[in-house]
Design a protein around this motif. Structure first.
Motif, PDB file in Angstrom:
ATOM      1  N   GLY A   7     -66.608 -50.326   9.500  1.00 40.54           N
ATOM      2  CA  GLY A   7     -67.208 -48.958   9.103  1.00 40.54           C
ATOM      3  C   GLY A   7     -68.622 -49.678   8.481  1.00 40.54           C
ATOM      4  O   GLY A   7     -69.073 -50.729   8.739  1.00 40.54           O
ATOM      5  N   ASP A   8     -69.042 -48.693   7.653  1.00 38.69           N
ATOM      6  CA  ASP A   8     -70.201 -48.884   6.751  1.00 38.69           C
ATOM      7  C   ASP A   8     -70.119 -49.948   5.704  1.00 38.69           C
ATOM      8  O   ASP A   8     -71.083 -50.526   5.200  1.00 38.69           O
ATOM      9  CB  ASP A   8     -70.675 -47.667   5.928  1.00 38.69           C
ATOM     10  CG  ASP A   8     -70.873 -46.710   7.443  1.00 38.69           C
ATOM     11  OD1 ASP A   8     -71.269 -47.100   8.560  1.00 38.69           O
ATOM     12  OD2 ASP A   8     -70.725 -45.342   6.974  1.00 38.69           O
ATOM     13  N   ASN A   9     -68.891 -50.226   5.268  1.00 36.83           N
ATOM     14  CA  ASN A   9     -68.766 -51.158   4.060  1.00 36.83           C
ATOM     15  C   ASN A   9     -68.759 -52.568   4.399  1.00 36.83           C
ATOM     16  O   ASN A   9     -68.374 -53.507   3.555  1.00 36.83           O
ATOM     17  CB  ASN A   9     -67.323 -50.819   3.237  1.00 36.83           C
ATOM     18  CG  ASN A   9     -67.527 -49.614   2.833  1.00 36.83           C
ATOM     19  OD1 ASN A   9     -68.476 -49.056   2.569  1.00 36.83           O
ATOM     20  ND2 ASN A   9     -66.322 -48.789   2.595  1.00 36.83           N
ATOM     21  N   TYR A  10     -69.291 -53.120   5.699  1.00 36.49           N
ATOM     22  CA  TYR A  10     -69.128 -54.369   6.111  1.00 36.49           C
ATOM     23  C   TYR A  10     -70.324 -55.104   5.612  1.00 36.49           C
ATOM     24  O   TYR A  10     -71.490 -54.699   5.936  1.00 36.49           O
ATOM     25  CB  TYR A  10     -68.960 -54.421   7.568  1.00 36.49           C
ATOM     26  CG  TYR A  10     -68.558 -55.641   8.192  1.00 36.49           C
ATOM     27  CD1 TYR A  10     -67.313 -56.361   8.244  1.00 36.49           C
ATOM     28  CD2 TYR A  10     -69.582 -56.581   8.747  1.00 36.49           C
ATOM     29  CE1 TYR A  10     -66.771 -57.518   8.648  1.00 36.49           C
ATOM     30  CE2 TYR A  10     -69.083 -57.928   9.486  1.00 36.49           C
ATOM     31  CZ  TYR A  10     -67.993 -58.193   9.497  1.00 36.49           C
ATOM     32  OH  TYR A  10     -67.502 -59.406  10.036  1.00 36.49           O
ATOM     33  N   THR A  11     -70.245 -56.094   5.088  1.00 33.36           N
ATOM     34  CA  THR A  11     -71.452 -56.658   4.360  1.00 33.36           C
ATOM     35  C   THR A  11     -71.657 -58.008   4.845  1.00 33.36           C
ATOM     36  O   THR A  11     -70.611 -58.717   5.751  1.00 33.36           O
ATOM     37  CB  THR A  11     -71.164 -56.927   2.919  1.00 33.36           C
ATOM     38  OG1 THR A  11     -70.164 -57.627   2.337  1.00 33.36           O
ATOM     39  CG2 THR A  11     -71.127 -55.614   2.131  1.00 33.36           C
ATOM     40  N   LEU A  12     -72.767 -58.661   4.663  1.00 33.97           N
ATOM     41  CA  LEU A  12     -72.893 -60.163   4.854  1.00 33.97           C
ATOM     42  C   LEU A  12     -71.645 -60.973   4.728  1.00 33.97           C
ATOM     43  O   LEU A  12     -71.516 -61.901   5.309  1.00 33.97           O
ATOM     44  CB  LEU A  12     -74.370 -60.661   4.407  1.00 33.97           C
ATOM     45  CG  LEU A  12     -74.869 -61.780   4.998  1.00 33.97           C
ATOM     46  CD1 LEU A  12     -75.180 -61.797   6.675  1.00 33.97           C
ATOM     47  CD2 LEU A  12     -76.045 -62.304   4.368  1.00 33.97           C
ATOM     48  N   ASP A  14     -68.718 -60.378   4.170  1.00 37.92           N
ATOM     49  CA  ASP A  14     -67.293 -60.156   4.987  1.00 37.92           C
ATOM     50  C   ASP A  14     -67.824 -61.141   6.231  1.00 37.92           C
ATOM     51  O   ASP A  14     -66.812 -61.572   6.966  1.00 37.92           O
ATOM     52  CB  ASP A  14     -67.519 -58.696   5.354  1.00 37.92           C
ATOM     53  CG  ASP A  14     -66.930 -57.879   4.037  1.00 37.92           C
ATOM     54  OD1 ASP A  14     -66.477 -58.744   3.050  1.00 37.92           O
ATOM     55  OD2 ASP A  14     -67.225 -56.554   3.891  1.00 37.92           O
ATOM     56  N   MET A  15     -68.801 -60.898   6.870  1.00 36.27           N
ATOM     57  CA  MET A  15     -69.328 -61.657   7.958  1.00 36.27           C
ATOM     58  C   MET A  15     -68.896 -63.136   7.886  1.00 36.27           C
ATOM     59  O   MET A  15     -68.391 -63.489   8.640  1.00 36.27           O
ATOM     60  CB  MET A  15     -70.535 -61.188   8.540  1.00 36.27           C
ATOM     61  CG  MET A  15     -71.100 -61.859   9.813  1.00 36.27           C
ATOM     62  SD  MET A  15     -72.639 -61.191  10.524  1.00 36.27           S
ATOM     63  CE  MET A  15     -73.665 -61.516   9.210  1.00 36.27           C
ATOM     64  N   PHE A  16     -69.321 -63.651   6.870  1.00 34.40           N
ATOM     65  CA  PHE A  16     -69.145 -65.022   6.501  1.00 34.40           C
ATOM     66  C   PHE A  16     -67.507 -65.300   6.627  1.00 34.40           C
ATOM     67  O   PHE A  16     -67.192 -66.341   6.917  1.00 34.40           O
ATOM     68  CB  PHE A  16     -69.869 -65.610   5.376  1.00 34.40           C
ATOM     69  CG  PHE A  16     -71.415 -65.691   5.852  1.00 34.40           C
ATOM     70  CD1 PHE A  16     -71.707 -66.816   6.636  1.00 34.40           C
ATOM     71  CD2 PHE A  16     -72.284 -64.941   5.004  1.00 34.40           C
ATOM     72  CE1 PHE A  16     -73.243 -66.843   7.185  1.00 34.40           C
ATOM     73  CE2 PHE A  16     -73.677 -65.173   5.079  1.00 34.40           C
ATOM     74  CZ  PHE A  16     -73.918 -66.130   6.248  1.00 34.40           C
ATOM     75  N   VAL A  17     -66.822 -64.543   5.881  1.00 34.22           N
ATOM     76  CA  VAL A  17     -65.457 -64.770   5.413  1.00 34.22           C
ATOM     77  C   VAL A  17     -64.719 -64.624   6.666  1.00 34.22           C
ATOM     78  O   VAL A  17     -63.989 -65.350   6.909  1.00 34.22           O
ATOM     79  CB  VAL A  17     -64.941 -63.748   4.442  1.00 34.22           C
ATOM     80  CG1 VAL A  17     -63.536 -63.831   4.344  1.00 34.22           C
ATOM     81  CG2 VAL A  17     -65.653 -64.111   3.070  1.00 34.22           C
ATOM     82  N   SER A  18     -65.030 -63.739   7.409  1.00 34.56           N
ATOM     83  CA  SER A  18     -64.440 -63.227   8.842  1.00 34.56           C
ATOM     84  C   SER A  18     -64.800 -64.671   9.826  1.00 34.56           C
ATOM     85  O   SER A  18     -63.850 -65.139  10.573  1.00 34.56           O
ATOM     86  CB  SER A  18     -64.720 -61.973   9.366  1.00 34.56           C
ATOM     87  OG  SER A  18     -66.083 -62.085   9.941  1.00 34.56           O
ATOM     88  N   GLY A  19     -65.788 -64.988   9.950  1.00 32.84           N
ATOM     89  CA  GLY A  19     -66.194 -66.251  10.734  1.00 32.84           C
ATOM     90  C   GLY A  19     -65.607 -67.389  10.267  1.00 32.84           C
ATOM     91  O   GLY A  19     -65.085 -68.341  10.903  1.00 32.84           O
ATOM     92  N   ALA A  20     -65.365 -67.646   8.970  1.00 31.31           N
ATOM     93  CA  ALA A  20     -64.625 -68.934   8.461  1.00 31.31           C
ATOM     94  C   ALA A  20     -63.344 -68.728   8.856  1.00 31.31           C
ATOM     95  O   ALA A  20     -62.337 -69.882   9.132  1.00 31.31           O
ATOM     96  CB  ALA A  20     -64.792 -68.976   7.063  1.00 31.31           C
TER      97      ALA A  20
END
Length: 114
Positions: A7-12, A14-20
């Motif tokens: 959704g709209d609450n996805y931040t940079l 969050d992207m690094f955390v999910s990648g890790a």
């Protein structure tokens, strides 16, 4: 580094955390596969140590060996002979069946058979 967005609450961040987290999950899977391969290797080594026909096995009665070739050996049977002249022609290296033998091993077995 585009990942799935929730959704709209996805931040940079969050992207690094999910990648890790994804890389960590891949690392765990690699570790599991590595441990499985080590376990299979140990089981195979243990079964080969107990093989009564492997030349390097402790279970092979070495006093019954008649001749040793470059790829196979000729041995007397450990128990009662099935017929007169019964002997074993076995490869020096472990093989589970004759269909998996190399051509040179098979040809040496055929020479001893004659």
């Amino acid at each position: 580094m585009m990942g799935k967005t929730d959704g709209d609450n996805y931040t940079l961040d969050d992207m690094f955390v999910s990648g890790a987290a994804q890389r960590e999950g891949e690392g765990r899977e690699e570790e599991r596969m590595r441990n499985r391969a080590i376990g299979e290797s140990r089981r195979l080594a243990a079964s080969m140590d107990k093989c009564p026909h492997c030349f390097s096995s402790q279970e092979l009665p070495k006093h019954l060996i008649v001749a040793i070739g470059s790829k196979v050996y000729l041995s007397l049977p450990t128990g009662v002979s099935m017929t007169e002249g019964h002997c074993l022609i076995c490869p020096l290296q472990h093989h589970s069946s004759a269909t998996g033998l190399d051509e040179d091993v098979w040809s040496e077995m055929q020479v001893l058979h004659l």
